[in-house]
Design an enzyme around this catalytic site. Sequence first.
Site, PDB file in Angstrom:
ATOM      1  N   LYS A  78      98.687  23.074  -6.911  1.00 42.00           N
ATOM      2  CA  LYS A  78      97.323  23.094  -6.366  1.00 42.00           C
ATOM      3  C   LYS A  78      96.314  23.727  -7.322  1.00 42.00           C
ATOM      4  CE  LYS A  78      97.872  25.631  -2.694  1.00 42.00           C
ATOM      5  NZ  LYS A  78      99.304  25.902  -2.712  1.00 42.00           N
ATOM      6  N   ARG A 100     107.563  29.580 -13.388  1.00 42.10           N
ATOM      7  CA  ARG A 100     106.285  30.275 -13.460  1.00 42.10           C
ATOM      8  C   ARG A 100     106.490  31.792 -13.458  1.00 42.10           C
ATOM      9  NH1 ARG A 100     101.879  29.013  -8.901  1.00 42.10           N
ATOM     10  NH2 ARG A 100     102.993  30.582  -7.734  1.00 42.10           N
ATOM     11  N   ARG A 141      94.710  28.669   5.538  1.00 45.48           N
ATOM     12  CA  ARG A 141      96.170  28.677   5.629  1.00 45.48           C
ATOM     13  C   ARG A 141      96.642  28.977   7.043  1.00 45.48           C
ATOM     14  NH1 ARG A 141      96.944  30.694  -0.343  1.00 45.48           N
ATOM     15  NH2 ARG A 141      99.115  30.229  -0.731  1.00 45.48           N
ATOM     16  N   ARG A 193     107.628  32.994   0.880  1.00 42.53           N
ATOM     17  CA  ARG A 193     106.341  32.291   0.839  1.00 42.53           C
ATOM     18  C   ARG A 193     106.489  30.847   1.330  1.00 42.53           C
ATOM     19  NH1 ARG A 193     104.903  32.775  -4.884  1.00 42.53           N
ATOM     20  NH2 ARG A 193     102.985  31.693  -4.424  1.00 42.53           N
ATOM     21  N   ARG A 207     104.203  36.790 -12.487  1.00 43.48           N
ATOM     22  CA  ARG A 207     103.556  37.160 -11.214  1.00 43.48           C
ATOM     23  C   ARG A 207     104.517  37.987 -10.374  1.00 43.48           C
ATOM     24  NH1 ARG A 207     100.255  32.387  -8.225  1.00 43.48           N
ATOM     25  NH2 ARG A 207     101.147  33.493  -6.466  1.00 43.48           N
TER      26      ARG A 207
HETATM   27  P1  AMP Z   1      98.295  31.644  -3.946  1.00 51.05           P
HETATM   28  O1  AMP Z   1      97.987  31.987  -5.350  1.00 51.05           O
HETATM   29  O2  AMP Z   1      97.316  30.699  -3.332  1.00 51.05           O
HETATM   30  O3  AMP Z   1      99.708  31.186  -3.754  1.00 51.05           O
HETATM   31  O4  AMP Z   1      98.156  33.011  -3.106  1.00 51.05           O
HETATM   32  C1  AMP Z   1      98.921  34.153  -3.419  1.00 51.05           C
HETATM   33  C2  AMP Z   1      98.998  35.082  -2.218  1.00 51.05           C
HETATM   34  O5  AMP Z   1      97.681  35.499  -1.835  1.00 51.05           O
HETATM   35  C3  AMP Z   1      99.588  34.466  -0.968  1.00 51.05           C
HETATM   36  O6  AMP Z   1     100.999  34.483  -0.956  1.00 51.05           O
HETATM   37  C4  AMP Z   1      98.991  35.383   0.114  1.00 51.05           C
HETATM   38  O7  AMP Z   1      99.638  36.643   0.151  1.00 51.05           O
HETATM   39  C5  AMP Z   1      97.591  35.598  -0.422  1.00 51.05           C
HETATM   40  N1  AMP Z   1      96.676  34.548   0.068  1.00 51.05           N
HETATM   41  C6  AMP Z   1      96.049  33.585  -0.664  1.00 51.05           C
HETATM   42  N2  AMP Z   1      95.291  32.805   0.105  1.00 51.05           N
HETATM   43  C7  AMP Z   1      95.436  33.266   1.387  1.00 51.05           C
HETATM   44  C8  AMP Z   1      94.921  32.865   2.633  1.00 51.05           C
HETATM   45  N3  AMP Z   1      94.105  31.796   2.758  1.00 51.05           N
HETATM   46  N4  AMP Z   1      95.284  33.596   3.732  1.00 51.05           N
HETATM   47  C9  AMP Z   1      96.076  34.666   3.625  1.00 51.05           C
HETATM   48  N5  AMP Z   1      96.627  35.078   2.477  1.00 51.05           N
HETATM   49  C10 AMP Z   1      96.305  34.393   1.348  1.00 51.05           C
END
Ligand code: AMP
Length: 191
Positions: free
Chosen positions: A13, A127, A88, A144, A133
């Site tokens: 994404k 990754r 989400r 996740r 990360r």
């Molecule tokens: P991502 O890089 O989009 O995978 O986001 C990394 C982490 O940030 C996720 O595993 C959540 O802990 C937090 N996060 C990102 N976007 C959201 C969201 N819309 N709602 C809640 N937590 C989020």
Amino acid sequence: MRLIFMGPPGAGKGTQAKVVADRFGIPAISTGDIFRANVSEGTELGVEAKRYMDAGEYVPDSITNRMVRNRIDEEDAVKGFLLDGYPRTLDQVEELDGMIRFTGHRLDTVIVLTVDPDELVRRLTERAESEGRSDDTEEVVRRRQEVYAEQTEPLIEVYRSRGLVREVNGIGEVDEVTERILDALADVQES
Ligand code: AMP
């Protein structure tokens, strides 16, 4: 143009969101990136968010919604935006509906990137090695995926029932996937 990119963690994404948003001249707004920036700057928001992120859990809706509301109020998002990683949860869907309605616009399309689960685990492990990360350890990666399946996958049906979903195969070279997304967006009318 108001777009949402959805798909499980590791579907690509983030990479695609940046490229596609650039083509349309709109900002790619990644809640994950905003949280990570806050974590590295050590802000209050970052300290709070890190606890959840490191466990593979979602940051509470109240925090996330407020952050997105502030971000889409910024000047560069007035003409549109591409949301990567938001909404989400069902609560976030409702909040976003309110935010967009308030500006007198509508959501144009929800792109769902599909990738099979084995490929996802392979990508995320890779990754973890290249980017380091802290939420890419095997246990957290698995959590996740579960959280995505429980809380976020149901949103696809919500948007499908509104006729907004376009599924795109996320497997292949980055350029190839970008082309598929642009094809899927070819007839989307800007709102
Ligand atoms: P991502 O890089 O989009 O995978 O986001 C990394 C982490 O940030 C996720 O595993 C959540 O802990 C937090 N996060 C990102 N976007 C959201 C969201 N819309 N709602 C809640 N937590 C989020």
